[in-house]
Scaffold this motif. Structure first.
Motif, PDB file in Angstrom:
ATOM      1  N   SER A   9     -53.461  -4.713 -68.289  1.00  0.00           N
ATOM      2  CA  SER A   9     -52.325  -5.607 -69.144  1.00  0.00           C
ATOM      3  C   SER A   9     -50.963  -5.040 -68.549  1.00  0.00           C
ATOM      4  O   SER A   9     -50.796  -4.003 -68.001  1.00  0.00           O
ATOM      5  CB  SER A   9     -52.469  -4.981 -70.395  1.00  0.00           C
ATOM      6  OG  SER A   9     -52.644  -3.497 -70.609  1.00  0.00           O
ATOM      7  N   VAL A  33     -49.651  -5.860 -78.457  1.00  0.00           N
ATOM      8  CA  VAL A  33     -50.321  -4.790 -77.683  1.00  0.00           C
ATOM      9  C   VAL A  33     -49.991  -4.773 -76.220  1.00  0.00           C
ATOM     10  O   VAL A  33     -49.900  -5.638 -75.803  1.00  0.00           O
ATOM     11  CB  VAL A  33     -51.957  -5.020 -77.957  1.00  0.00           C
ATOM     12  CG1 VAL A  33     -52.595  -3.972 -77.209  1.00  0.00           C
ATOM     13  CG2 VAL A  33     -52.461  -4.810 -79.376  1.00  0.00           C
ATOM     14  N   LYS A  34     -49.684  -3.621 -75.905  1.00  0.00           N
ATOM     15  CA  LYS A  34     -49.409  -3.317 -74.484  1.00  0.00           C
ATOM     16  C   LYS A  34     -49.775  -2.215 -73.931  1.00  0.00           C
ATOM     17  O   LYS A  34     -50.693  -1.516 -74.615  1.00  0.00           O
ATOM     18  CB  LYS A  34     -47.706  -3.305 -74.212  1.00  0.00           C
ATOM     19  CG  LYS A  34     -47.096  -4.932 -74.850  1.00  0.00           C
ATOM     20  CD  LYS A  34     -45.548  -4.497 -74.206  1.00  0.00           C
ATOM     21  CE  LYS A  34     -44.800  -5.890 -74.173  1.00  0.00           C
ATOM     22  NZ  LYS A  34     -43.516  -5.925 -73.950  1.00  0.00           N
ATOM     23  N   GLU A  35     -49.814  -1.613 -72.822  1.00  0.00           N
ATOM     24  CA  GLU A  35     -50.202  -0.611 -72.078  1.00  0.00           C
ATOM     25  C   GLU A  35     -49.099   0.316 -71.563  1.00  0.00           C
ATOM     26  O   GLU A  35     -48.079  -0.258 -71.024  1.00  0.00           O
ATOM     27  CB  GLU A  35     -51.377  -1.087 -71.047  1.00  0.00           C
ATOM     28  CG  GLU A  35     -52.082   0.115 -70.410  1.00  0.00           C
ATOM     29  CD  GLU A  35     -52.738  -0.421 -69.269  1.00  0.00           C
ATOM     30  OE1 GLU A  35     -52.349  -0.397 -68.118  1.00  0.00           O
ATOM     31  OE2 GLU A  35     -54.040  -0.427 -69.541  1.00  0.00           O
ATOM     32  N   SER A  83     -53.140   2.341 -80.315  1.00  0.00           N
ATOM     33  CA  SER A  83     -54.056   1.340 -80.465  1.00  0.00           C
ATOM     34  C   SER A  83     -55.545   1.831 -79.826  1.00  0.00           C
ATOM     35  O   SER A  83     -56.637   1.399 -80.465  1.00  0.00           O
ATOM     36  CB  SER A  83     -53.905  -0.156 -79.981  1.00  0.00           C
ATOM     37  OG  SER A  83     -53.775  -0.116 -78.541  1.00  0.00           O
ATOM     38  N   ASP A  84     -55.524   2.562 -78.737  1.00  0.00           N
ATOM     39  CA  ASP A  84     -56.728   3.505 -78.126  1.00  0.00           C
ATOM     40  C   ASP A  84     -56.981   4.706 -78.896  1.00  0.00           C
ATOM     41  O   ASP A  84     -56.018   5.437 -79.138  1.00  0.00           O
ATOM     42  CB  ASP A  84     -56.639   3.178 -76.847  1.00  0.00           C
ATOM     43  CG  ASP A  84     -56.687   1.805 -76.131  1.00  0.00           C
ATOM     44  OD1 ASP A  84     -57.084   0.890 -77.005  1.00  0.00           O
ATOM     45  OD2 ASP A  84     -56.354   1.462 -75.032  1.00  0.00           O
ATOM     46  N   ARG A 106     -52.784   3.914 -71.708  1.00  0.00           N
ATOM     47  CA  ARG A 106     -53.349   4.112 -72.861  1.00  0.00           C
ATOM     48  C   ARG A 106     -52.774   2.951 -73.702  1.00  0.00           C
ATOM     49  O   ARG A 106     -51.380   2.477 -73.476  1.00  0.00           O
ATOM     50  CB  ARG A 106     -53.268   5.406 -73.885  1.00  0.00           C
ATOM     51  CG  ARG A 106     -53.919   5.498 -74.997  1.00  0.00           C
ATOM     52  CD  ARG A 106     -53.492   6.938 -75.586  1.00  0.00           C
ATOM     53  NE  ARG A 106     -54.104   6.887 -76.938  1.00  0.00           N
ATOM     54  CZ  ARG A 106     -54.051   8.260 -77.825  1.00  0.00           C
ATOM     55  NH1 ARG A 106     -53.458   9.068 -77.262  1.00  0.00           N
ATOM     56  NH2 ARG A 106     -54.794   8.375 -79.115  1.00  0.00           N
ATOM     57  N   GLY A 107     -53.476   2.224 -74.497  1.00  0.00           N
ATOM     58  CA  GLY A 107     -52.856   0.970 -75.347  1.00  0.00           C
ATOM     59  C   GLY A 107     -51.969   1.362 -76.431  1.00  0.00           C
ATOM     60  O   GLY A 107     -52.471   2.403 -77.125  1.00  0.00           O
ATOM     61  N   GLU A 133     -49.651  -0.565 -79.861  1.00  0.00           N
ATOM     62  CA  GLU A 133     -49.283  -1.662 -80.550  1.00  0.00           C
ATOM     63  C   GLU A 133     -48.242  -1.379 -81.521  1.00  0.00           C
ATOM     64  O   GLU A 133     -47.639  -0.557 -81.901  1.00  0.00           O
ATOM     65  CB  GLU A 133     -50.591  -2.131 -81.516  1.00  0.00           C
ATOM     66  CG  GLU A 133     -50.917  -0.978 -82.576  1.00  0.00           C
ATOM     67  CD  GLU A 133     -51.941  -1.460 -83.523  1.00  0.00           C
ATOM     68  OE1 GLU A 133     -52.756  -2.333 -83.043  1.00  0.00           O
ATOM     69  OE2 GLU A 133     -52.236  -0.701 -84.321  1.00  0.00           O
TER      70      GLU A 133
END
Length: 490
Positions: free
Chosen positions: A2, A344-346, A405-406, A478-479, A481
């Motif tokens: 991502s 959501v991004k990384e 988010s993770d 790691r994600g 948001e």
């Protein structure tokens, strides 16, 4: 993989801001020195100027100005006292506020800074000359409130001619200059004869009987000066009420505090704009502007004002406004669907380990978690700076305005991809195992060159990798948001 977040995860090794105070001689001093009484700047009379509160600083400047320049002028002291009540009694820091582009900053337009003496002087000059604007304002009020119906009807007749033939607009400035500037100036020099005397004693064709009329500023502390202050005070109140009323009506509809409602209004305005773009030339704009002008003028009639102020009409208009808002709300709920899932991004973090170059048999030891890979050709590496970051994984925080988010970090197994994406050279990439990307140490060796006829053999140097270097790193992802903001929150 991502898309990566725009800002990398920052460390906690940020510098501490230091506030400095500049003395009158231009020498900066530290914040601790500025707090001591001995280092405070003083005015021409020896009184200290406190640097903590703007109100106190303005008071001292106002006292200095009034004692040196205009100690006998009551208006200076009066306006200085007025400004002391306006300014806050304490400083409000803007360090916690997000950066906002300020179109009134001196970065856009170079204008003088605020000065209490200049403000006081400019206000007096402005107040002495603003009387013409208030005279014009009073005439407009009398015109549109039907104080003299003949004047209002005459205005409507002129307005009708202009709406029927818009080319007459260019005549209005010329006619206004003739009837409101030139004619009164001529009558001031050639006044008409009194009604109780024969007219032949005051011929208008003779020499002027009075001096030319000039417009002078109102003297300070005069009756006209205080009239201007009164009208300026009332105008500020009128502007504040109009400003608050417009914002109370428009802002809740357009600031997307209710995203469905604002989105519905946006769609309606977009469709209306496109429709007007196509059909605007078909509308009878002369009739529309004529009717709008007549409606606005008739609405100012005292009888119409009494009707509008009646309790039953006020409640009726409030009910109609409520019905209109309810219709927009119901339309927004029925036709507008908003995406509720957050963006959501990384994000990435690099685990750096270090081993001295001379210790070839030693083990790499954990050093820091850094937002940059600290590659051999990175600017920080070339400049000799140490990598910045945090020594513990738990101290890595998400970017501002985002949340995790993770549940945990994930090791990036595609180490070759991020190395090739960043064009990293001089490293060894592990495609299996722990996915370390290790620096390589290069040695210079001599290599025989081809022999040239009639010359001695030449030797040249060649760099070849001999062993692993000091640093190695691997990438963790790691994600995150976007943190949603509640309606009405700033």
């Amino acid at each position: 993989m991502s898309t990566q977040a725009e800002g990398s995860v920052v460390s906690r090794d940020t510098p501490i801001p230091v506030v400095s105070v500049t003395s009158p001689d231009g020498q900066p001093s530290t914040a601790s020195e500025a707090r001591t009484p001995s280092n405070q700047s003083s005015d021409a009379l020896g009184h200290p100027l406190p640097a903590s509160k703007p109100k106190d600083r303005l008071e001292s400047l106002g006292d200095q100005f009034s004692k040196q320049e205009s100690s006998s002028r009551v208006s200076d002291r009066l306006f200085t006292m007025l400004l002391q009540q306006v300014f806050p009694s304490q400083d409000y820091s803007d360090d916690d506020q997000p950066p906002i582009k300020d179109r009134r900053s001196r970065k856009y337009v170079d204008r003088p800074n605020f000065s209490l003496p200049v403000m006081s002087s400019n206000f007096r000059r402005f107040n002495a000359r603003i009387g013409v604007a208030f005279v014009f304002q009073n005439r407009l009020i009398r015109l549109f409130t039907w104080r003299q119906p003949t004047q209002t009807l005459s205005f409507l007749a002129v307005y009708t001619f202009v709406c029927v033939n818009p080319m007459l607009v260019v005549v209005l400035p010329v006619a206004a200059c003739l009837f409101f500037v030139m004619v009164p100036a001529f009558l001031a020099r050639h006044p008409p004869p009194p009604t109780y005397l024969p007219t032949d004693l005051y011929p208008l064709s003779g020499p002027p009987l009075a001096g030319a009329r000039t417009i002078k500023p109102a003297p300070e502390l005069s009756k006209d000066f205080f009239r201007n202050m009164r009208d300026l005070q009332n105008s500020m109140e009128d502007f504040s009420r109009l400003h608050d009323a417009v914002l109370a009506f428009i802002v809740p509809l357009t600031n997307f505090s209710n995203e469905a409602l604002s989105s519905t209004l946006y769609v309606l305005l977009l469709c209306g704009g496109c429709l007007l773009f196509i059909t605007a030339h078909l509308l009878p704009w002369r009739l529309v502007i004529l009717l709008l002008g007549y409606a606005a003028t008739i609405a100012g009639h005292p009888y119409i004002q009494d009707l509008l102020a009646a309790p039953e009409n006020v409640s009726l208009m409030a009910e109609k406004e409520h019905e209109g808002r309810s219709f927009l709300l119901s339309l927004s709920r029925a036709d507008i669907e908003l995406e509720t899932s957050p963006e959501v991004k990384e994000v990435e973090i690099f685990e750096l380990q270090y081993r001295p170059l001379h210790d070839e048999e030693g083990e790499y030891e954990p050093h820091v978690f850094s937002p940059s890979p600290y590659t051999p050709l990175s600017p920080a590496r070339i400049a000799g700076d140490r990598p910045k970051g945090t020594p513990f994984f738990e101290d890595v925080q998400p970017p501002r305005g985002w949340r995790w988010s993770d549940k945990k970090w994930t090791l990036d197994l595609l180490s070759r991809e991020w190395v090739e994406e960043r064009c990293v050279t001089g490293v060894e990439v592990e495609i299996e195992g722990e996915r370390w990307v290790t620096d390589l140490f290069y040695e210079q060796v001599e290599e025989d060159s081809p022999k040239k006829k009639g010359k001695r053999d030449e030797m040249k140097l060649k760099e070849i990798p001999s062993r692993k270097g000091e640093w190695r790193r691997r990438r963790w992802v790691r994600g995150v948001e976007r943190v949603p903001v509640n309606n009405g929150a700033e």
